[in-house]
Scaffold this motif. Structure first.
Motif, PDB file in Angstrom:
ATOM      1  N   ASN A  96      33.763  21.617 -36.609  1.00 45.40           N
ATOM      2  CA  ASN A  96      33.244  22.547 -35.607  1.00 45.40           C
ATOM      3  C   ASN A  96      33.956  22.319 -34.269  1.00 45.40           C
ATOM      4  OD1 ASN A  96      31.797  24.247 -33.992  1.00 45.40           O
ATOM      5  ND2 ASN A  96      29.835  23.189 -34.232  1.00 45.40           N
ATOM      6  N   SER A  97      34.902  23.197 -33.965  1.00 42.76           N
ATOM      7  CA  SER A  97      35.692  23.026 -32.745  1.00 42.76           C
ATOM      8  C   SER A  97      34.890  23.301 -31.480  1.00 42.76           C
ATOM      9  CB  SER A  97      36.912  23.953 -32.786  1.00 42.76           C
ATOM     10  OG  SER A  97      36.492  25.303 -32.895  1.00 42.76           O
ATOM     11  N   SER A  98      33.743  23.970 -31.580  1.00 43.48           N
ATOM     12  CA  SER A  98      32.918  24.262 -30.400  1.00 43.48           C
ATOM     13  C   SER A  98      31.942  23.134 -30.071  1.00 43.48           C
ATOM     14  CB  SER A  98      32.139  25.558 -30.627  1.00 43.48           C
ATOM     15  OG  SER A  98      31.242  25.419 -31.721  1.00 43.48           O
ATOM     16  N   TYR A  99      32.002  22.066 -30.796  1.00 46.37           N
ATOM     17  CA  TYR A  99      31.067  20.955 -30.548  1.00 46.37           C
ATOM     18  C   TYR A  99      31.333  20.357 -29.166  1.00 46.37           C
ATOM     19  CZ  TYR A  99      28.986  16.300 -30.802  1.00 46.37           C
ATOM     20  OH  TYR A  99      28.269  15.175 -30.547  1.00 46.37           O
ATOM     21  N   ASP A 100      30.247  20.131 -28.431  1.00 43.47           N
ATOM     22  CA  ASP A 100      30.338  19.573 -27.073  1.00 43.47           C
ATOM     23  C   ASP A 100      29.634  18.214 -27.053  1.00 43.47           C
ATOM     24  OD1 ASP A 100      30.503  19.002 -24.402  1.00 43.47           O
ATOM     25  OD2 ASP A 100      29.234  20.666 -23.730  1.00 43.47           O
ATOM     26  N   PRO A 101      30.366  17.127 -26.898  1.00 42.39           N
ATOM     27  CA  PRO A 101      29.723  15.788 -26.890  1.00 42.39           C
ATOM     28  C   PRO A 101      28.673  15.637 -25.794  1.00 42.39           C
ATOM     29  CG  PRO A 101      32.095  15.594 -27.140  1.00 42.39           C
ATOM     30  CD  PRO A 101      31.818  17.029 -26.811  1.00 42.39           C
ATOM     31  N   SER A 102      28.845  16.373 -24.655  1.00 44.88           N
ATOM     32  CA  SER A 102      27.881  16.224 -23.555  1.00 44.88           C
ATOM     33  C   SER A 102      26.511  16.783 -23.898  1.00 44.88           C
ATOM     34  CB  SER A 102      28.403  16.924 -22.293  1.00 44.88           C
ATOM     35  OG  SER A 102      28.507  18.318 -22.504  1.00 44.88           O
ATOM     36  N   GLY A 103      26.382  17.410 -25.046  1.00 41.51           N
ATOM     37  CA  GLY A 103      25.081  17.917 -25.453  1.00 41.51           C
ATOM     38  C   GLY A 103      24.224  16.900 -26.166  1.00 41.51           C
ATOM     39  N   CYS A 104      24.695  15.651 -26.248  1.00 42.02           N
ATOM     40  CA  CYS A 104      23.913  14.633 -26.974  1.00 42.02           C
ATOM     41  C   CYS A 104      22.696  14.160 -26.188  1.00 42.02           C
ATOM     42  CB  CYS A 104      24.813  13.451 -27.319  1.00 42.02           C
ATOM     43  SG  CYS A 104      25.943  13.798 -28.679  1.00 42.02           S
ATOM     44  N   PHE A 105      22.874  13.877 -24.886  1.00 38.50           N
ATOM     45  CA  PHE A 105      21.706  13.434 -24.105  1.00 38.50           C
ATOM     46  C   PHE A 105      21.895  13.849 -22.650  1.00 38.50           C
ATOM     47  CE2 PHE A 105      24.653   9.900 -24.177  1.00 38.50           C
ATOM     48  CZ  PHE A 105      24.619   9.338 -22.909  1.00 38.50           C
ATOM     49  N   GLN A 106      20.774  13.817 -21.917  1.00 34.53           N
ATOM     50  CA  GLN A 106      20.734  14.287 -20.539  1.00 34.53           C
ATOM     51  C   GLN A 106      20.314  13.162 -19.590  1.00 34.53           C
ATOM     52  OE1 GLN A 106      18.114  17.713 -20.158  1.00 34.53           O
ATOM     53  NE2 GLN A 106      18.368  18.215 -22.329  1.00 34.53           N
ATOM     54  N   LEU A 107      20.870  13.195 -18.399  1.00 35.71           N
ATOM     55  CA  LEU A 107      20.401  12.354 -17.284  1.00 35.71           C
ATOM     56  C   LEU A 107      19.781  13.294 -16.259  1.00 35.71           C
ATOM     57  CD1 LEU A 107      23.466   9.963 -16.816  1.00 35.71           C
ATOM     58  CD2 LEU A 107      21.489   9.696 -18.337  1.00 35.71           C
ATOM     59  N   VAL A 108      18.515  13.086 -15.970  1.00 38.02           N
ATOM     60  CA  VAL A 108      17.775  14.006 -15.100  1.00 38.02           C
ATOM     61  C   VAL A 108      17.232  13.243 -13.893  1.00 38.02           C
ATOM     62  CG1 VAL A 108      15.876  15.664 -14.968  1.00 38.02           C
ATOM     63  CG2 VAL A 108      17.128  15.368 -17.125  1.00 38.02           C
ATOM     64  N   TYR A 109      17.366  13.842 -12.702  1.00 42.50           N
ATOM     65  CA  TYR A 109      16.799  13.246 -11.476  1.00 42.50           C
ATOM     66  C   TYR A 109      16.680  14.332 -10.419  1.00 42.50           C
ATOM     67  CZ  TYR A 109      21.780  13.141 -10.317  1.00 42.50           C
ATOM     68  OH  TYR A 109      23.096  13.492 -10.118  1.00 42.50           O
ATOM     69  N   VAL A 110      16.009  13.986  -9.316  1.00 43.99           N
ATOM     70  CA  VAL A 110      15.813  14.924  -8.200  1.00 43.99           C
ATOM     71  C   VAL A 110      16.357  14.259  -6.938  1.00 43.99           C
ATOM     72  CG1 VAL A 110      14.152  16.295  -6.881  1.00 43.99           C
ATOM     73  CG2 VAL A 110      13.745  15.847  -9.309  1.00 43.99           C
ATOM     74  N   GLU A 111      17.554  14.634  -6.554  1.00 52.52           N
ATOM     75  CA  GLU A 111      18.211  13.989  -5.412  1.00 52.52           C
ATOM     76  C   GLU A 111      17.460  14.202  -4.111  1.00 52.52           C
ATOM     77  OE1 GLU A 111      22.512  14.174  -3.046  1.00 52.52           O
ATOM     78  OE2 GLU A 111      21.961  15.703  -4.531  1.00 52.52           O
ATOM     79  N   ALA A 112      16.948  15.404  -3.880  1.00 49.17           N
ATOM     80  CA  ALA A 112      16.311  15.720  -2.607  1.00 49.17           C
ATOM     81  C   ALA A 112      15.007  14.959  -2.388  1.00 49.17           C
ATOM     82  CB  ALA A 112      16.034  17.224  -2.518  1.00 49.17           C
ATOM     83  N   ARG A 113      14.468  14.348  -3.424  1.00 50.65           N
ATOM     84  CA  ARG A 113      13.253  13.542  -3.251  1.00 50.65           C
ATOM     85  C   ARG A 113      13.516  12.382  -2.299  1.00 50.65           C
ATOM     86  NH1 ARG A 113       9.781  10.508  -8.086  1.00 50.65           N
ATOM     87  NH2 ARG A 113       8.200   9.574  -6.699  1.00 50.65           N
ATOM     88  N   ASP A 114      14.623  11.700  -2.470  1.00 51.30           N
ATOM     89  CA  ASP A 114      15.052  10.626  -1.565  1.00 51.30           C
ATOM     90  C   ASP A 114      16.507  10.329  -1.894  1.00 51.30           C
ATOM     91  OD1 ASP A 114      15.640   8.257  -0.215  1.00 51.30           O
ATOM     92  OD2 ASP A 114      13.576   7.556  -0.319  1.00 51.30           O
ATOM     93  N   GLN A 115      17.412  10.957  -1.174  1.00 54.07           N
ATOM     94  CA  GLN A 115      18.826  10.874  -1.519  1.00 54.07           C
ATOM     95  C   GLN A 115      19.361   9.450  -1.481  1.00 54.07           C
ATOM     96  OE1 GLN A 115      17.574  12.234   1.161  1.00 54.07           O
ATOM     97  NE2 GLN A 115      18.605  11.404   2.959  1.00 54.07           N
ATOM     98  N   ASP A 116      18.845   8.626  -0.592  1.00 54.97           N
ATOM     99  CA  ASP A 116      19.334   7.244  -0.502  1.00 54.97           C
ATOM    100  C   ASP A 116      18.928   6.441  -1.733  1.00 54.97           C
ATOM    101  OD1 ASP A 116      20.539   7.650   1.974  1.00 54.97           O
ATOM    102  OD2 ASP A 116      18.696   7.213   3.057  1.00 54.97           O
ATOM    103  N   THR A 117      17.672   6.531  -2.111  1.00 63.27           N
ATOM    104  CA  THR A 117      17.200   5.795  -3.286  1.00 63.27           C
ATOM    105  C   THR A 117      17.887   6.292  -4.555  1.00 63.27           C
ATOM    106  OG1 THR A 117      15.056   5.422  -2.234  1.00 63.27           O
ATOM    107  CG2 THR A 117      15.161   5.175  -4.620  1.00 63.27           C
ATOM    108  N   ILE A 118      18.040   7.585  -4.679  1.00 55.56           N
ATOM    109  CA  ILE A 118      18.671   8.150  -5.872  1.00 55.56           C
ATOM    110  C   ILE A 118      20.111   7.672  -5.998  1.00 55.56           C
ATOM    111  CG2 ILE A 118      19.499  10.293  -6.916  1.00 55.56           C
ATOM    112  CD1 ILE A 118      16.555   9.890  -7.337  1.00 55.56           C
ATOM    113  N   HIS A 119      20.873   7.759  -4.923  1.00 55.24           N
ATOM    114  CA  HIS A 119      22.294   7.418  -5.001  1.00 55.24           C
ATOM    115  C   HIS A 119      22.541   5.914  -4.997  1.00 55.24           C
ATOM    116  CE1 HIS A 119      24.017  11.385  -4.950  1.00 55.24           C
ATOM    117  NE2 HIS A 119      23.266  11.726  -3.918  1.00 55.24           N
ATOM    118  N   THR A 120      21.617   5.164  -4.448  1.00 52.70           N
ATOM    119  CA  THR A 120      21.810   3.714  -4.379  1.00 52.70           C
ATOM    120  C   THR A 120      21.336   3.008  -5.632  1.00 52.70           C
ATOM    121  OG1 THR A 120      21.525   3.813  -1.969  1.00 52.70           O
ATOM    122  CG2 THR A 120      21.335   1.650  -3.008  1.00 52.70           C
TER     123      THR A 120
END
Length: 567
Positions: A254-278
């Motif tokens: 299957n040439s249309s297979y996308d490896p990035s579809g295996c799992f997700q990383l989810v977060y909300v940056e605007a909640r606290d950008q310093d804590t999220i990025h640090t």
């Protein structure tokens, strides 16, 4: 009989005398040009001149005969000057009756101050000791204040490494769900095993929680929604049937297979950008990198050992062999645009400062109602009510001006809301009404911060209000600009502090975050009500304190006057 004299020489000498007089510059500049109305000889060889100035108080200058004759500037030993409006004293000194006494009964002017001396003059010995004691006392007090109050700020950042585990991250494995139940999951179990192993590490790590899909009704979008609702700081979602889709791609090419579809990383940056990025994003990406590398090695060996997989299939879907799996990153609410930063962080410090200094700016205007300058004074109870109304009106206007700054720099206030589970740039929580809500947040925030400053300023007065301002800023900043989840539990009182709720309400409004604005307004309104109830008592206390200080000052002045008269 008065001796004859050269008026030109006398005027020149008097010009020298008055030009160096330290206490009456108004008479100094114009003395040579004013008429000298009386002069009389004084032993031994001195002349006394009496002159009425514009204030109708008599000036007495004593100049030696030698100074007049020689037309020279008098020396310190030959010059004596003093002011007097006491006609009796002038008459006694001169042996004559003065025609320019104090007809209006005016008080005598104070004698000129003593001449300046050096720092080590023996007459300053007692003063030097008093000053040194005062300096040591103030320095010790300020040092203790610095150690105590600034420790609040430094303390908020201690033990962060130990508290990182308070940042919860959901790990949800949807791999192996129907209709691919016959396939043995490999991707999901490997990620779960990796995150659970991290919990045993001695190094700082996030608080991973493995949660079954049933908790989210077997829907990955519900996991995103709970992250958006602040139930967790992030999530690792293994997509449904990740292993089955990978095996199918390698077996069928299957040439249309996308490896990035295996799992997700989810977060909300605007909640606290310093804590999220640090703390959050770096570790989530490290987990993804470790899992991808570990799985890639195992998967490659497994595929090469499988004789049923043809070279043609591998050539059609090489990404199914390497990297085989990958991740997609979902930032549900990016922190954007950057100009929003002052509105939810440093700019709010100025909200505190403006609220504080309004007391000093408005007080002279308010006090005109209590100073009888050609008009009766206002009843004090009505004055208190007027001051509260005027203060609230000032906050109402100044908070609008503060809000206009954000509007002027094009922070978006007209965007429409968006669902929490879908990544969206710059959604506003209330659409076209967002600016009005933002203004009300700043207004109630300024009331909560400012009324507390008003009350404290009336109670403690100067110079202690400066110390209060430092404490008020630091205690609010240390509990507002950093995630309380990773601060020591001592700082949990910050949830009830005004600035924490202003920041949280502003973020939810400007970024369309999960809203707790009812709670935020409730806390701010509580501060406003409590300080409004205390406001009249503080006003009466300030009046009582001011009257006591005036009475003490009058008593001290009367005692000083009595001591001078007694001499």
């Amino acid at each position: 009989m008065a001796a004859r004299y050269d008026s030109t020489k006398i005027r020149r000498v008097l010009a020298h005398v008055t030009a160096g007089h330290p206490t009456r510059p108004d008479s100094v500049l114009y003395a040579p040009q004013k008429p000298w109305e009386e002069w009389s000889p004084q032993p031994p060889g001195q002349y006394r001149f009496h002159h009425n100035d514009a204030r109708e108080s008599e000036i007495t200058l004593e100049v030696s005969m030698r100074d007049i004759i020689e037309n020279a500037k008098p020396s310190a030993d030959s010059l004596h000057s003093r002011y007097s409006t006491d006609s009796t004293r002038t008459a006694n000194d001169s042996g004559q009756t003065s025609n320019y006494g104090n007809e209006k009964g005016e008080k005598a002017l104070p004698p000129p101050p003593p001449a300046p001396v050096g720092f080590w003059d023996r007459r300053l010995a007692k003063t030097r000791i008093e000053v040194l004691k005062g300096w040591l006392k103030i320095t010790l007090m300020l040092s203790v204040f610095i150690l105590t109050v600034l420790s609040l700020y430094w303390g908020a950042l201690t033990h962060i490494d130990e508290n990182i585990s308070s940042l919860t991250v959901f790990v949800v494995d949807f791999d192996g769900m129907a209709p691919y139940t016959s396939t043995t999951p490999q991707v999901g179990p490997l990620i779960v095993k990796n995150t659970e192993a991290r919990l045993a590490f001695p190094n700082p790590h996030l608080g991973y929680q493995t949660v079954p899909p049933s908790h989210f009704n077997n829907d990955p979008m519900n996991v995103r929604q709970e992250v958006f609702d602040f139930k967790a700081w992030g999530a690792i979602i293994i997509n449904p049937n990740a292993t089955a889709l990978l095996q199918e791609a390698i077996q069928k090419g299957n040439s249309s297979y996308d490896p990035s579809g295996c799992f997700q990383l989810v977060y909300v940056e605007a909640r606290d950008q310093d804590t999220i990025h640090t703390h959050v994003v770096p570790e989530l990406k490290q987990v993804a990198t470790d899992v991808t590398a570990q799985f890639g090695s195992q998967w490659t060996q497994q595929i090469l050992a499988n004789r049923s997989i043809t070279r043609t299939h591998l050539e059609l879907a090489p990404q199914a062999l390497s990297p085989a799996i990958g991740f997609a990153e979902y930032n549900l609410r990016p922190f954007h645009p950057p100009v929003v930063l002052p509105a939810v962080t440093i700019g709010l410090i100025y909200l505190i400062i403006i609220s504080f200094f309004s007391f000093a700016f408005y007080m002279p205007t308010h006090m005109k109602f209590l100073i009888p300058a050609g008009h009766p004074v206002l009843h004090f109870n009505q004055f208190v009510f007027y001051r509260w109304i005027a203060t609230m009106g000032a906050y109402f206007t100044m908070s609008l001006a503060y809000s206009f700054v954000s509007l002027a720099f094009q922070i978006p206030f007209n965007n429409q809301p968006a669902p929490g589970s879908i990544p969206t740039h710059n959604p506003d929580a209330y659409g076209h009404a967002t600016f009005l809500v933002y203004w009300m947040i700043n207004f109630f925030g300024m009331c909560a911060l400012g009324l507390a400053c008003e009350n404290v300023a009336m109670i403690i007065g100067q110079p202690w209000t400066a110390m209060w301002l430092i404490f008020w800023v630091i205690s609010n900043v240390s509990t507002s600009f950093y995630a309380l989840d990773i601060t020591p539990k001592f700082y949990y009182w910050g949830y009830a502090w005004p600035l924490h709720n202003i920041v949280e309400a502003s973020r939810s409004t400007l970024f369309g975050l999960h809203s707790r604005i009812g709670l935020n307004f409730g806390v701010l309104l509580t501060w406003c009500i409590i300080n409004s109830l205390l406001f009249p008592f503080c006003c009466y206390f300030m009046r009582w304190k001011t009257m006591r200080e005036k009475a003490a000052a009058a008593k001290a002045a009367q005692a000083a006057k009595g001591a001078v008269t007694g001499r």
